[in-house]
Write a protein that holds these residues in place. Structure first.
Motif, PDB file in Angstrom:
ATOM      1  N   ALA A  72       0.852  -1.186   0.000  1.00 38.38           N
ATOM      2  CA  ALA A  72       0.000   0.000   0.000  1.00 38.38           C
ATOM      3  C   ALA A  72       0.886   1.232   0.000  1.00 38.38           C
ATOM      4  N   LEU A  73       0.318   2.368  -0.384  1.00 36.43           N
ATOM      5  CA  LEU A  73       1.065   3.614  -0.334  1.00 36.43           C
ATOM      6  C   LEU A  73       1.461   3.951   1.093  1.00 36.43           C
ATOM      7  N   ASN A  74       0.591   3.613   2.044  1.00 35.09           N
ATOM      8  CA  ASN A  74       0.879   3.843   3.454  1.00 35.09           C
ATOM      9  C   ASN A  74       1.436   2.553   4.053  1.00 35.09           C
ATOM     10  N   GLY A  75       2.737   2.530   4.276  1.00 32.37           N
ATOM     11  CA  GLY A  75       3.390   1.315   4.744  1.00 32.37           C
ATOM     12  C   GLY A  75       2.924   0.852   6.109  1.00 32.37           C
ATOM     13  N   LYS A  76       2.434   1.770   6.932  1.00 34.31           N
ATOM     14  CA  LYS A  76       1.954   1.366   8.256  1.00 34.31           C
ATOM     15  C   LYS A  76       0.774   0.409   8.126  1.00 34.31           C
ATOM     16  N   VAL A  77      -0.130   0.697   7.196  1.00 32.05           N
ATOM     17  CA  VAL A  77      -1.284  -0.181   7.003  1.00 32.05           C
ATOM     18  C   VAL A  77      -0.829  -1.551   6.529  1.00 32.05           C
ATOM     19  N   GLN A  78       0.167  -1.585   5.660  1.00 34.22           N
ATOM     20  CA  GLN A  78       0.723  -2.870   5.217  1.00 34.22           C
ATOM     21  C   GLN A  78       1.229  -3.664   6.415  1.00 34.22           C
ATOM     22  N   GLY A  79       1.894  -2.989   7.341  1.00 36.09           N
ATOM     23  CA  GLY A  79       2.383  -3.662   8.530  1.00 36.09           C
ATOM     24  C   GLY A  79       1.271  -4.166   9.418  1.00 36.09           C
ATOM     25  N   ASP A 170      -4.206   3.104   1.037  1.00 33.19           N
ATOM     26  CA  ASP A 170      -3.760   4.163   0.136  1.00 33.19           C
ATOM     27  C   ASP A 170      -4.266   5.528   0.590  1.00 33.19           C
ATOM     28  N   VAL A 171      -4.342   5.720   1.912  1.00 33.85           N
ATOM     29  CA  VAL A 171      -4.733   6.999   2.493  1.00 33.85           C
ATOM     30  C   VAL A 171      -3.673   7.396   3.508  1.00 33.85           C
ATOM     31  N   ILE A 172      -3.588   8.689   3.817  1.00 32.85           N
ATOM     32  CA  ILE A 172      -2.584   9.166   4.763  1.00 32.85           C
ATOM     33  C   ILE A 172      -3.097   9.125   6.197  1.00 32.85           C
ATOM     34  N   PHE A 173      -4.406   9.345   6.398  1.00 37.46           N
ATOM     35  CA  PHE A 173      -4.988   9.378   7.742  1.00 37.46           C
ATOM     36  C   PHE A 173      -5.513   7.978   8.062  1.00 37.46           C
ATOM     37  N   GLU A 174      -4.576   7.049   8.261  1.00 35.96           N
ATOM     38  CA  GLU A 174      -4.953   5.639   8.371  1.00 35.96           C
ATOM     39  C   GLU A 174      -5.737   5.337   9.643  1.00 35.96           C
ATOM     40  N   ASN A 175      -5.502   6.108  10.720  1.00 36.50           N
ATOM     41  CA  ASN A 175      -6.252   5.869  11.953  1.00 36.50           C
ATOM     42  C   ASN A 175      -7.743   6.143  11.762  1.00 36.50           C
ATOM     43  N   LEU A 176      -8.037   7.267  11.124  1.00 35.95           N
ATOM     44  CA  LEU A 176      -9.436   7.595  10.860  1.00 35.95           C
ATOM     45  C   LEU A 176     -10.048   6.592   9.889  1.00 35.95           C
ATOM     46  N   GLU A 177      -9.268   6.146   8.905  1.00 36.12           N
ATOM     47  CA  GLU A 177      -9.769   5.152   7.948  1.00 36.12           C
ATOM     48  C   GLU A 177     -10.152   3.854   8.656  1.00 36.12           C
ATOM     49  N   LEU A 178      -9.352   3.437   9.629  1.00 36.87           N
ATOM     50  CA  LEU A 178      -9.666   2.232  10.393  1.00 36.87           C
ATOM     51  C   LEU A 178     -10.962   2.411  11.183  1.00 36.87           C
ATOM     52  N   GLU A 296       0.432  21.738  -1.655  1.00 38.83           N
ATOM     53  CA  GLU A 296       1.065  20.462  -1.984  1.00 38.83           C
ATOM     54  C   GLU A 296       0.105  19.591  -2.793  1.00 38.83           C
ATOM     55  N   ARG A 297      -1.166  19.659  -2.432  1.00 42.09           N
ATOM     56  CA  ARG A 297      -2.162  18.882  -3.183  1.00 42.09           C
ATOM     57  C   ARG A 297      -2.269  19.386  -4.612  1.00 42.09           C
ATOM     58  N   LEU A 298      -2.254  20.688  -4.784  1.00 38.53           N
ATOM     59  CA  LEU A 298      -2.352  21.261  -6.127  1.00 38.53           C
ATOM     60  C   LEU A 298      -1.094  20.988  -6.954  1.00 38.53           C
ATOM     61  N   ARG A 299       0.054  20.990  -6.287  1.00 40.00           N
ATOM     62  CA  ARG A 299       1.326  20.817  -7.006  1.00 40.00           C
ATOM     63  C   ARG A 299       1.629  19.362  -7.316  1.00 40.00           C
ATOM     64  N   PHE A 300       1.420  18.479  -6.327  1.00 42.46           N
ATOM     65  CA  PHE A 300       1.830  17.084  -6.476  1.00 42.46           C
ATOM     66  C   PHE A 300       0.656  16.119  -6.633  1.00 42.46           C
ATOM     67  N   GLY A 301      -0.556  16.606  -6.418  1.00 44.07           N
ATOM     68  CA  GLY A 301      -1.714  15.719  -6.481  1.00 44.07           C
ATOM     69  C   GLY A 301      -1.957  14.969  -5.192  1.00 44.07           C
ATOM     70  N   GLY A 302      -1.219  15.305  -4.145  1.00 46.12           N
ATOM     71  CA  GLY A 302      -1.360  14.650  -2.853  1.00 46.12           C
ATOM     72  C   GLY A 302      -0.247  15.095  -1.939  1.00 46.12           C
ATOM     73  N   VAL A 303      -0.123  14.407  -0.805  1.00 47.30           N
ATOM     74  CA  VAL A 303       0.913  14.746   0.156  1.00 47.30           C
ATOM     75  C   VAL A 303       2.076  13.764   0.008  1.00 47.30           C
ATOM     76  N   ARG A 304       3.283  14.277   0.095  1.00 52.06           N
ATOM     77  CA  ARG A 304       4.459  13.418   0.002  1.00 52.06           C
ATOM     78  C   ARG A 304       4.625  12.617   1.287  1.00 52.06           C
ATOM     79  N   SER A 308       6.580   8.153  -1.743  1.00 53.15           N
ATOM     80  CA  SER A 308       5.290   8.130  -2.429  1.00 53.15           C
ATOM     81  C   SER A 308       4.564   9.462  -2.295  1.00 53.15           C
ATOM     82  N   VAL A 309       3.532   9.620  -3.092  1.00 50.04           N
ATOM     83  CA  VAL A 309       2.579  10.717  -2.954  1.00 50.04           C
ATOM     84  C   VAL A 309       1.211  10.085  -2.733  1.00 50.04           C
TER      85      VAL A 309
END
Length: 358
Positions: A72-79, A170-178, A296-304, A308-309
Motif C-alpha cells: 500500500a502507499l501507506n506502509g503502516k497499514v501494510q504492517g 492508500d490513504v494518509i490518515f490511516e487511523n481515521l480510515e480504520l 502540496e495537493r495542487l502541485r503534487f496531487g497529494g501529500v508526500r 510516495s505521494v
C-alpha cells in the motif's frame, strides 16, 4: 496477563540499527512479552537494520517483514494487515513503536473488546519536551470538540476486519480510515476518554517534518479544513485593520476549549497544567500548514509520504459503506454463478489489490 488471550502488533520502519532508542524498545518488548505471549513486530526497515533488529527482538517477539500481498502507499497499514494475518487471537492490540502500555491499560483495552469491535485509547506524551507540549494542544482541542483524539494505538477484534477484508492502505490518515471502516461495517467503537496510554515524544526534527502531513489529514474532515483555511486570512485581516480585540477574544476562547479537553475524564492527571495556553499557537500553525497542504495537493496531487505521494486523506464513511455493500453483492453474485458457497474472487474493498488469505 489479561484474562482473555490477545495478540500485540507493532508495525515500524526505521534506519536505526542500535543505540539508546533501540535498547529502550527492546526492553519494552521483553516486558510486554511477559503479559502477551504473541507479540508480532512487522518490520519494514532496510535489510541491514532488519537484520540487527532480528538479533535484538527475536527472544521477545515474532519479527517478520511486511507481506507484499498487502502492499500500500501507506506502509503502516501494510504492517498492520500483515500482523493481523499472523495474529493467533481474535483480540489484537495495534500500537506504534513509540507507544508504551502499562499492564492495567492493556487489560482494560482488551476487556473492552467484550462489547466493542474497536477501542480507541487516548495518548499522552511523557517526557514532555516543548514540541510534545505544543502537539498536546491538538490532543486537548480534539478531546473537547470531536469527542476524542486520534491515538497511535487501537485494540480491535480481528474478526471485524476479516469481515471487511482490511481497510484502505492508500490513504494518509490511516487511523481515521480504520475507525470509519469498522463503523461502516456496523460494528461498535469505544472511545474511553479516561483510558490513557503513554507515548514517547518524537525528535524535534521529526515533529517539524510532520506538520504539513498532519495538516493534510484535515482533508478527511472538510468542515475543519474549511475552518483552518479561513483562519489565516481572518487573522491577517484583523492585523491589517488594527483590530486586535477579535484576535485576543478568539485566542482566549481556544485556551478555554483546550482546558476543557485537558480536564475531561481526569485528563489533568496526565496533561500538565499550562499546556492549554499553547492551543492558540497550535491553531495558528494548523491554519498556516493547511494552506501549505493545499498547495502540496495542487502541485503534487497529494501529500508526500516517504517516496510516495498519497492523494487521499481518508475515505468517507458513506464511501466505505458503499464499497462494503458492493463487495457483498459481488460475493453473492459470484457464489450464485459458480455454485460454490463462500467464493470471493474479489480484491480488498477500495484498494484494487488481491484479497489476503485472512
Amino acid at each position: 496477563m489479561p484474562g482473555e488471550a490477545f495478540s500485540y502488533v507493532l508495525p515500524l520502519r526505521t534506519n536505526a540499527h542500535d543505540g539508546p532508542a533501540m535498547a529502550e524498545l527492546t526492553g519494552y518488548l521483553r516486558e510486554l512479552s511477559r503479559w502477551c505471549p504473541d507479540v508480532i513486530v512487522v518490520d519494514g526497515s532496510p535489510e541491514s537494520a532488519f537484520a540487527a533488529h532480528a538479533q535484538h527482538w527475536r527472544v521477545a517477539a515474532r519479527h517478520v517483514a511486511p507481506d507484499p500481498a498487502h502492499a500500500a502507499l501507506n506502509g503502516k497499514v501494510q504492517g498492520v494487515l500483515t500482523g493481523l494475518d499472523l495474529a493467533r487471537h481474535d483480540r489484537v492490540v495495534i500500537a506504534d513503536d513509540d507507544v508504551r502500555y502499562e499492564h492495567r491499560g492493556l487489560e482494560r483495552a482488551v476487556a473492552l473488546l467484550d462489547d466493542h469491535a474497536l477501542v480507541q485509547p487516548q495518548n499522552y506524551f511523557s517526557p514532555l519536551p516543548w514540541h510534545a507540549a505544543w502537539d498536546t494542544a491538538r490532543t486537548l482541542l480534539n478531546r473537547a470538540t470531536i469527542g476524542a483524539d486520534f491515538p497511535g494505538t487501537f485494540a480491535v477484534r480481528r474478526a471485524a476486519l476479516l469481515a471487511t477484508r482490511g481497510y484502505d492502505g492508500d490513504v494518509i490518515f490511516e487511523n481515521l480510515e480504520l475507525i470509519r471502516t469498522v463503523r461502516a461495517a456496523g460494528e461498535p467503537v469505544a472511545s474511553p476518554l479516561d483510558l490513557y496510554v503513554r507515548r514517547l515524544p518524537p525528535t524535534a526534527r521529526h515533529f517539524a517534518g510532520q506538520r504539513i502531513r498532519q495538516a493534510y489529514d484535515e482533508f478527511a474532515l472538510p468542515a475543519r479544513m474549511a475552518l483552518w483555511l479561513a483562519t489565516a486570512p481572518a487573522l491577517v485581516s484583523c492585523l491589517v485593520r488594527r483590530r486586535p480585540a477579535p484576535v485576543l477574544f478568539a485566542a482566549s476562547a481556544v485556551i478555554v476549549v483546550a482546558e476543557r479537553g485537558r480536564r475531561r475524564a481526569g485528563g489533568a492527571s496526565v496533561f500538565p497544567a499550562g499546556v492549554s495556553v499553547l492551543a492558540p499557537l497550535w491553531v495558528l500553525e494548523r491554519a498556516v500548514c493547511a494552506w501549505l497542504a493545499l498547495l502540496e495537493r495542487l502541485r503534487f496531487g497529494g501529500v508526500r509520504y516517504g517516496q510516495s505521494v498519497i492523494p487521499a486523506a481518508a475515505n468517507s464513511e458513506a464511501t466505505i459503506r458503499r464499497r462494503l455493500h458492493d463487495a457483498a453483492q459481488a460475493n453473492v453474485t459470484s457464489s450464485s454463478s459458480s455454485g460454490t458457497a463462500g467464493s470471493s474472487g474479489g480484491g480488498c474493498p477500495g484498494t484494487g489489490r488481491t484479497a489476503s488469505t485472512w
